[in-house]
Design a protein around this motif. Structure first.
Motif, PDB file in Angstrom:
ATOM      1  N   PHE A  44       0.719  -1.192  -0.057  1.00 18.01           N
ATOM      2  CA  PHE A  44       0.024   0.016  -0.130  1.00 18.01           C
ATOM      3  C   PHE A  44       0.814   1.272  -0.198  1.00 18.01           C
ATOM      4  CE2 PHE A  44      -1.889   3.464   2.662  1.00 18.01           C
ATOM      5  CZ  PHE A  44      -3.009   3.494   1.720  1.00 18.01           C
ATOM      6  N   PHE A  45       1.808   1.317   0.865  1.00 19.64           N
ATOM      7  CA  PHE A  45       2.501   2.503   1.084  1.00 19.64           C
ATOM      8  C   PHE A  45       3.585   2.790  -0.213  1.00 19.64           C
ATOM      9  CE2 PHE A  45       1.213   2.338   5.303  1.00 19.64           C
ATOM     10  CZ  PHE A  45       1.120   3.622   6.046  1.00 19.64           C
ATOM     11  N   TRP A  46       4.169   1.622  -0.672  1.00 18.29           N
ATOM     12  CA  TRP A  46       4.982   1.625  -1.802  1.00 18.29           C
ATOM     13  C   TRP A  46       4.299   1.755  -3.094  1.00 18.29           C
ATOM     14  CZ3 TRP A  46       9.965   2.914  -1.579  1.00 18.29           C
ATOM     15  CH2 TRP A  46      10.719   2.978  -0.235  1.00 18.29           C
ATOM     16  N   LYS A  47       3.147   1.662  -3.277  1.00 16.87           N
ATOM     17  CA  LYS A  47       2.458   1.429  -4.487  1.00 16.87           C
ATOM     18  C   LYS A  47       2.749   0.584  -5.588  1.00 16.87           C
ATOM     19  CE  LYS A  47       1.034   6.542  -3.849  1.00 16.87           C
ATOM     20  NZ  LYS A  47       0.586   7.936  -4.710  1.00 16.87           N
ATOM     21  N   ARG A  48       3.264  -0.747  -4.885  1.00 19.19           N
ATOM     22  CA  ARG A  48       3.685  -1.822  -5.885  1.00 19.19           C
ATOM     23  C   ARG A  48       3.515  -3.014  -4.926  1.00 19.19           C
ATOM     24  NH1 ARG A  48       9.103  -3.552  -5.810  1.00 19.19           N
ATOM     25  NH2 ARG A  48      10.413  -2.103  -4.828  1.00 19.19           N
ATOM     26  N   TRP A  49       3.325  -4.314  -5.424  1.00 24.34           N
ATOM     27  CA  TRP A  49       3.517  -5.405  -4.800  1.00 24.34           C
ATOM     28  C   TRP A  49       4.887  -5.781  -4.257  1.00 24.34           C
ATOM     29  CZ3 TRP A  49      -0.583  -7.418  -2.459  1.00 24.34           C
ATOM     30  CH2 TRP A  49      -1.890  -7.118  -2.764  1.00 24.34           C
ATOM     31  N   LEU A  50       5.267  -5.723  -3.095  1.00 19.83           N
ATOM     32  CA  LEU A  50       6.654  -6.122  -2.610  1.00 19.83           C
ATOM     33  C   LEU A  50       6.536  -6.534  -1.342  1.00 19.83           C
ATOM     34  CD1 LEU A  50       8.404  -2.957  -1.827  1.00 19.83           C
ATOM     35  CD2 LEU A  50       6.164  -3.060  -1.577  1.00 19.83           C
ATOM     36  N   TRP A  51       7.632  -7.482  -1.030  1.00 20.93           N
ATOM     37  CA  TRP A  51       8.099  -7.989   0.507  1.00 20.93           C
ATOM     38  C   TRP A  51       9.517  -7.112   0.558  1.00 20.93           C
ATOM     39  CZ3 TRP A  51      10.607 -13.252   1.521  1.00 20.93           C
ATOM     40  CH2 TRP A  51      11.133 -13.267   2.977  1.00 20.93           C
ATOM     41  N   PRO A  52       9.403  -6.099   1.296  1.00 13.84           N
ATOM     42  CA  PRO A  52      10.614  -5.382   1.585  1.00 13.84           C
ATOM     43  C   PRO A  52      11.939  -6.295   1.980  1.00 13.84           C
ATOM     44  CG  PRO A  52       8.664  -3.972   2.310  1.00 13.84           C
ATOM     45  CD  PRO A  52       8.026  -5.586   2.073  1.00 13.84           C
ATOM     46  N   GLU A  53      11.768  -6.846   3.057  1.00 10.53           N
ATOM     47  CA  GLU A  53      12.664  -7.570   3.565  1.00 10.53           C
ATOM     48  C   GLU A  53      13.187  -8.650   2.712  1.00 10.53           C
ATOM     49  OE1 GLU A  53      16.005  -7.702   6.035  1.00 10.53           O
ATOM     50  OE2 GLU A  53      14.320  -6.251   5.988  1.00 10.53           O
ATOM     51  N   GLY A  54      12.484  -9.113   1.794  1.00 14.82           N
ATOM     52  CA  GLY A  54      12.917 -10.235   0.778  1.00 14.82           C
ATOM     53  C   GLY A  54      13.742  -9.524  -0.199  1.00 14.82           C
ATOM     54  N   GLU A  55      13.376  -8.292  -0.549  1.00 16.68           N
ATOM     55  CA  GLU A  55      14.329  -7.701  -1.736  1.00 16.68           C
ATOM     56  C   GLU A  55      15.425  -7.078  -0.745  1.00 16.68           C
ATOM     57  OE1 GLU A  55      12.521  -4.457  -3.786  1.00 16.68           O
ATOM     58  OE2 GLU A  55      10.707  -5.592  -4.276  1.00 16.68           O
ATOM     59  N   VAL A  56      15.605  -6.867   0.380  1.00 21.01           N
ATOM     60  CA  VAL A  56      16.914  -6.529   1.087  1.00 21.01           C
ATOM     61  C   VAL A  56      17.747  -7.694   1.102  1.00 21.01           C
ATOM     62  CG1 VAL A  56      17.884  -5.552   3.397  1.00 21.01           C
ATOM     63  CG2 VAL A  56      15.783  -4.702   2.424  1.00 21.01           C
ATOM     64  N   MET A  57      17.284  -9.041   1.476  1.00 17.11           N
ATOM     65  CA  MET A  57      17.841  -9.950   1.599  1.00 17.11           C
ATOM     66  C   MET A  57      18.418 -10.336   0.335  1.00 17.11           C
ATOM     67  SD  MET A  57      16.448 -14.030   2.143  1.00 17.11           S
ATOM     68  CE  MET A  57      15.429 -13.891   0.889  1.00 17.11           C
ATOM     69  N   TRP A  58      17.786 -10.334  -0.948  1.00 15.49           N
ATOM     70  CA  TRP A  58      18.216 -10.624  -2.342  1.00 15.49           C
ATOM     71  C   TRP A  58      19.389  -9.644  -2.621  1.00 15.49           C
ATOM     72  CZ3 TRP A  58      17.325 -14.698  -5.369  1.00 15.49           C
ATOM     73  CH2 TRP A  58      17.866 -14.323  -6.789  1.00 15.49           C
ATOM     74  N   PHE A  59      19.231  -8.572  -2.133  1.00 15.67           N
ATOM     75  CA  PHE A  59      20.085  -7.316  -2.319  1.00 15.67           C
ATOM     76  C   PHE A  59      21.537  -7.701  -1.826  1.00 15.67           C
ATOM     77  CE2 PHE A  59      22.343  -3.332  -1.792  1.00 15.67           C
ATOM     78  CZ  PHE A  59      22.332  -2.692  -3.085  1.00 15.67           C
ATOM     79  N   ASN A  60      21.223  -7.876  -0.455  1.00 17.14           N
ATOM     80  CA  ASN A  60      22.471  -7.913   0.278  1.00 17.14           C
ATOM     81  C   ASN A  60      23.208  -9.283   0.341  1.00 17.14           C
ATOM     82  OD1 ASN A  60      22.393  -5.337   1.181  1.00 17.14           O
ATOM     83  ND2 ASN A  60      21.077  -5.793   3.296  1.00 17.14           N
TER      84      ASN A  60
END
Length: 488
Positions: free
Chosen positions: A222-238
């Motif tokens: 809702f807040f990012w205006k797209r479907w996402l799992w923030p910590e999943g993206e952080v884990m993938w990035f790091n």
């Protein structure tokens, strides 16, 4: 005595907050998100993260919780006419109070397993160390996770496995996925020795995982205006892409020879003593030690990444102090050992005082915007540009006090360019090697209203007391554009 020590945790946390009220770049998302929730509500188009999203998305679950608890106090504060900076104090105090309460709950769990004296020494030791108390109120993902991790550890010590699984899931799925290396080691051990059944563990984990993942995906999409799992993206990035290495790397043993000595202070030497005198405390120590070793495999390292282990190491050291004092009457040597070991806490106080002085002088951006408001408080037509350096060292939306001023953080504007000349004021800060060039660039168009000093290093001078001197150097400048008639 016990109540006084528990109260001291909150008092010392507030002391650190008041001495160092500003935040840095790692904290910017959470502090800006709390500001926007409190001040803009559902007007998402005004939110900072949509204009400055950062490298990876972060969750709004933590900021929502902080804003919800802070909002009554913010409303009361607004009614008294206090400026917006008071809201930042309230928000950080809310985070600090949550961490402090979780730490006290952990200490009580330690008391049930190791005794009241261990709890007393644990609290006394922790409040005299710098980093744990300093970070307690900081709006970092690690600190938001810290409260839940401490509660999870408390549940584990009380053998409340279902609660432990849910709390572990919240800290891992919502805030910091890397905590799985810490709490996961505990879960594996409980499974291995049969304290929790495999079916119960798996079923509870699946249910908790689905609910917690659904919560963060629903809220953050809702807040990012797209479907996402923030910590999943952080884990993938790091972890998978290993992009965190672009922010610097450290040797494998860095946590052991640099972080733990700084974080635990003089009482670090008591950790091996605690293991020797109280063997069963290793049940706490080995997951923390294993976590630090596993995290050491990642090239990019920061102190805050292993902050969850500090209370555990302190518990082991507290066992040493408790045992030494318990046996102090057996001989003169043991009495001297107990007194000498207790003096290490005084060493912590001295170390912490130095760290706190350095930290107070390490937020030049915050000092710059505070000084600007003081110097130009009666001016109305102010259009100030905040450069990257000042934004990363203390400037937040809470610090933007005047509604009739225009605050701009547009990046990548060339120094001295036409765009930069459109602002009435500039907050500029650069590495020492570039500062003279910046001043030369604006020498004919701007006047220097103020220079903001910051920590620049430590020197040894045997002719002064104390011989160790903290050096300060100009880090930020407040520049004011000269009137057109003076430019001509």
């Amino acid at each position: 005595m016990v109540q006084l020590l528990e109260g001291a945790v909150v008092i010392v946390m507030i002391l650190h907050l008041c001495i160092c009220p500003y935040t840095k770049v790692e904290e910017s998302f959470n502090i800006q998100a709390v500001h926007d929730i409190l001040n803009h509500g559902m007007e998402l188009e005004k939110y900072d993260h949509l204009e400055f999203p950062g490298v990876v998305p972060r969750t709004f679950v933590g900021p929502l919780a902080v804003a919800a608890v802070s909002s009554p106090f913010v409303l009361l504060c607004n009614m008294t006419g206090a400026n917006k900076m008071a809201q930042q104090y309230i928000a950080r105090a809310t985070i600090g109070l949550a961490t402090a309460i979780s730490f006290i709950v952990f200490c009580r769990a330690v008391e049930s397993g190791f005794g009241g004296n261990v709890k007393k020494w644990l609290i006394l030791m922790s409040i005299t160390q710098f980093h744990f108390m300093f970070y307690m109120s900081r709006p970092l993902p690690n600190v938001l996770a810290l409260s839940i991790v401490l509660l999870a550890l408390s549940s584990w010590l009380h053998q409340k496995h279902r609660t432990f699984i849910w709390l572990s899931g919240a800290s891992i799925i919502i805030f910091r996925f890397d905590v799985v290396m810490f709490l996961g080691l505990i879960a594996l051990k409980e499974l291995a020795i049969g304290r929790v059944g495999l079916f119960r563990f798996v079923s509870t984990t699946i249910i908790a995982g689905i609910c917690l993942l659904g919560l963060t995906v629903f809220v953050d999409s809702f807040f990012w205006k797209r479907w996402l799992w923030p910590e999943g993206e952080v884990m993938w990035f790091n972890t998978v892409l290993n992009k965190s290495s672009e922010w610097g790397t450290s040797p494998f043993l860095w946590y052991f020879y640099s972080v733990l000595p700084r974080a635990l202070g003089a009482t670090l030497v008591l950790v091996p003593v605690g293991v020797y005198l109280t063997r069963h405390v290793t049940v706490l120590l080995w997951p923390a030690l294993g976590y630090v070793i596993l995290f050491s495999l990642l090239p990019h390292k920061e102190l805050r990444f292993i902050i969850y282990t500090f209370p555990v190491f302190n518990t082991v050291a507290a066992c040493a102090l408790a045992m030494l004092w318990q046996s102090k009457e057996k001989s003169l040597l043991r009495k001297l050992l107990a007194l000498g070991s207790s003096c290490l806490i005084l060493g912590n106080v001295i170390i912490t005082s130095g760290f706190l002085y350095v930290a107070h002088n390490n937020y030049p951006g915050g000092g710059a915007i505070r000084t600007l408001h003081h110097l130009e408080s009666y001016e109305k037509d102010i259009h100030v540009h905040i450069d990257v350096f000042t934004a990363q060292t203390g400037v937040t939306r809470f610090g933007q006090l005047h509604q009739n001023w225009i605050y701009n953080k547009t990046e990548n504007l060339a120094p001295g360019s036409w765009d930069m000349q459109q602002y009435t004021h500039l907050l500029v800060g650069h590495p020492a090697s570039e500062r003279e060039d910046i001043l030369k660039t604006y020498h004919n168009t701007h006047t220097v209203l103020a220079k903001i000093p910051a920590y620049s290093g430590i020197s040894l001078d045997k002719t002064k007391f104390p011989p160790v001197q903290v050096r300060l150097a100009d880090a930020c400048y407040i520049l004011k554009k000269l009137p057109e008639r003076e430019l001509q």
